[in-house]
Design an enzyme around this catalytic site. Structure first.
Site, PDB file in Angstrom:
ATOM      1  CE  LYS A 112      13.474   2.723   5.152  1.00 15.68           C
ATOM      2  NZ  LYS A 112      12.721   2.409   3.959  1.00 15.68           N
ATOM      3  CE  LYS A 121      18.510   7.557   2.456  1.00 18.12           C
ATOM      4  NZ  LYS A 121      17.927   7.003   1.342  1.00 18.12           N
ATOM      5  CE  LYS A 139      10.261   2.947  -3.381  1.00 18.29           C
ATOM      6  NZ  LYS A 139      10.807   4.217  -2.961  1.00 18.29           N
TER       7      LYS A 139
HETATM    8  P1  ATP Z   1      14.539   4.490  -0.449  1.00 19.00           P
HETATM    9  O1  ATP Z   1      15.312   3.254  -0.136  1.00 19.00           O
HETATM   10  O2  ATP Z   1      14.872   5.064  -1.793  1.00 19.00           O
HETATM   11  O3  ATP Z   1      14.553   5.499   0.673  1.00 19.00           O
HETATM   12  P2  ATP Z   1      12.131   3.304   0.482  1.00 19.00           P
HETATM   13  O4  ATP Z   1      12.037   1.869   0.176  1.00 19.00           O
HETATM   14  O5  ATP Z   1      12.519   3.693   1.864  1.00 19.00           O
HETATM   15  O6  ATP Z   1      13.031   4.010  -0.590  1.00 19.00           O
HETATM   16  P3  ATP Z   1      10.206   5.412   0.123  1.00 19.00           P
HETATM   17  O7  ATP Z   1       9.817   5.851  -1.231  1.00 19.00           O
HETATM   18  O8  ATP Z   1      11.217   6.255   0.843  1.00 19.00           O
HETATM   19  O9  ATP Z   1      10.715   3.912   0.113  1.00 19.00           O
HETATM   20  O10 ATP Z   1       8.915   5.282   1.031  1.00 19.00           O
HETATM   21  C1  ATP Z   1       7.595   5.106   0.556  1.00 19.00           C
HETATM   22  C2  ATP Z   1       6.718   4.688   1.717  1.00 19.00           C
HETATM   23  O11 ATP Z   1       7.022   3.340   2.094  1.00 19.00           O
HETATM   24  C3  ATP Z   1       6.910   5.552   2.976  1.00 19.00           C
HETATM   25  O12 ATP Z   1       5.669   5.765   3.591  1.00 19.00           O
HETATM   26  C4  ATP Z   1       7.802   4.699   3.838  1.00 19.00           C
HETATM   27  O13 ATP Z   1       7.629   4.973   5.213  1.00 19.00           O
HETATM   28  C5  ATP Z   1       7.294   3.295   3.488  1.00 19.00           C
HETATM   29  N1  ATP Z   1       8.325   2.290   3.700  1.00 19.00           N
HETATM   30  C6  ATP Z   1       9.541   2.252   3.097  1.00 19.00           C
HETATM   31  N2  ATP Z   1      10.241   1.188   3.531  1.00 19.00           N
HETATM   32  C7  ATP Z   1       9.448   0.538   4.422  1.00 19.00           C
HETATM   33  C8  ATP Z   1       9.601  -0.639   5.214  1.00 19.00           C
HETATM   34  N3  ATP Z   1      10.707  -1.335   5.156  1.00 19.00           N
HETATM   35  N4  ATP Z   1       8.584  -1.011   6.023  1.00 19.00           N
HETATM   36  C9  ATP Z   1       7.453  -0.289   6.073  1.00 19.00           C
HETATM   37  N5  ATP Z   1       7.236   0.828   5.362  1.00 19.00           N
HETATM   38  C10 ATP Z   1       8.209   1.242   4.538  1.00 19.00           C
END
Ligand code: ATP
Ligand code: LTN
Length: 349
Positions: free
Chosen positions: A213, A131, A216
């Site tokens: 990955k 980041k 969100k």
């Molecule tokens: P951001 O993009 O804002 O970082 P994010 O999609 O990574 O958001 P988080 O709120 O950071 O989501 O994570 C919430 C939960 O979802 C965490 O336990 C994270 O490990 C899980 N998670 C996020 N993305 C994935 C993915 N692609 N596959 C499996 N688990 C995920």
């Protein structure tokens, strides 16, 4: 029902008794559209163990400040995320659900844990490297300090198990180092948490780039399947998902795109990778994608229906979050009194 947290800190001997329910804590950022990766990697596992543990789940709005969200949008995202979590099966009678900033002890403990955290360990975090890439000195300090706040979230409640996706493994390792250091310096204060990362679904990749990955906060809508997507949008996104060269539906290191799609199919249908491969033997990519889209649509539709209903009932959502925050605050405040005492801060008592 979640009972008082504080007893836990001194109640480790309980762990072997039959009645002991594991204290589970996890957090999720209101940073965009709740997606299939969040559900399969984390939230589905939260729901699955809700009956046999004392679960606390937190919408981490302070963490989401990392992305500089618009304040109005952030409020909408908190409502959306709370609705998505409840619709996914987080029964508020069986767990606590609250918004991080409603319990100020999280930020207070974050500051205190700075005292036992090293700059070098923060700088070495993969998420910090990703980041901060290309930003030089202009990178926000939130990106660096983010894992200390996450450690505070976890250890404030004597958490034993942290169900998360694979991307959070390193942050939980750092949390464990912080606990070791704090307890060694100030006396046994925090419980040592453990990551709970499943083998299935722990790392769902982007549909348009299987080396990244599913996320969100991605600006590319085609990269994720959001719980706000209609069945037609889901079908289109899966139809357009990238595939690998070749024509067999098989997983492998040289087939990251198919491996990801097979994982999604398997996680939602309860089949192992070899079972999915056998199921699609002799079939074409197009057939696979069509069936995958239907499995995703069928799995998401009931949750989406409930999500739409809940989103329209902001007073209900707000009530659930308020009750969660009140109960979490009680537990957090008891813990903070012990922490302040151990560190020798505050007026003489
Ligand atoms: P951001 O993009 O804002 O970082 P994010 O999609 O990574 O958001 P988080 O709120 O950071 O989501 O994570 C919430 C939960 O979802 C965490 O336990 C994270 O490990 C899980 N998670 C996020 N993305 C994935 C993915 N692609 N596959 C499996 N688990 C995920
Ligand atoms: N950093 C996590 C979200 C998060 C979290 C937590 C997860 C904040 N606090 C405590 C588990 C426990 C993320 O970005 N996924």
């Amino acid at each position: 029902m979640v009972t008082d947290a504080p007893a836990r800190a001194t109640d480790q001997a309980d762990a072997s008794t039959a009645e002991h329910k594991l204290r589970v804590f996890s957090g999720i950022q209101p940073s965009g559209n709740f997606h299939l990766g969040n559900y399969l990697g984390a939230v589905r596992n939260w729901v699955n163990q809700i009956d046999e543990s004392e679960s606390i789940f937190c919408i981490v709005d302070l963490h989401a400040l990392l992305n500089n969200p618009d304040p109005v949008v952030l409020q909408e995202q908190i409502v959306n995320l709370a609705s998505s979590l409840l619709a996914s099966g987080l029964d508020p009678d069986k767990c606590l659900l609250f918004v991080q900033s409603d319990v100020p002890a999280h930020s207070e403990l974050q500051w205190l844990l700075n005292a036992v955290t090293q700059f070098g360990e923060l700088r070495r975090m993969t998420q910090f490297k990703d980041k901060s890439a290309g930003k030089g000195d202009a990178v926000s300090a939130t990106v660096l300090n983010y894992p200390i706040l996450m450690a505070a979230d976890i250890i404030l409640y004597d958490t034993e198990k942290v169900p998360v996706g694979d991307d959070q493994r390193q942050h939980i390792e750092l949390t464990r180092d912080i606990v070791t250091r704090f307890n060694a310096r100030y006396g046994e204060t925090f419980v040592m948490p453990e990551a709970d990362i499943k083998t299935e679904g722990a790392r769902i990749m982007s549909l348009d780039d299987p080396t990244e990955k599913m996320s969100k906060s991605s600006p590319r809508e085609a990269s994720y399947i959001s719980f706000a997507d209609s069945p037609d949008v889901i079908r289109k996104k899966i139809r357009r998902a990238v595939t690998d060269s070749g024509d067999t539906i098989t997983a492998g290191d040289d087939k990251p795109a198919l491996t990801n799609l097979i994982q999604i199919y398997g996680s939602l249908s309860g089949k192992s990778t070899p079972e999915v491969e056998r199921h699609f033997e002799g079939k074409r990519y197009g057939d696979f994608k069509k069936e995958l889209a239907e499995v995703v649509v069928d799995s998401l539709t009931p949750i989406q229906d409930e999500l739409v209903r809940l989103k329209g009932d902001v007073p209900y959502i707000s009530g659930v979050l308020q009750q969660g925050a009140e109960r979490a605050s009680e537990a957090a405040e008891t813990k903070m009194r012990l922490v302040r005492d151990r560190m020798g801060i505050g007026r003489p008592r």
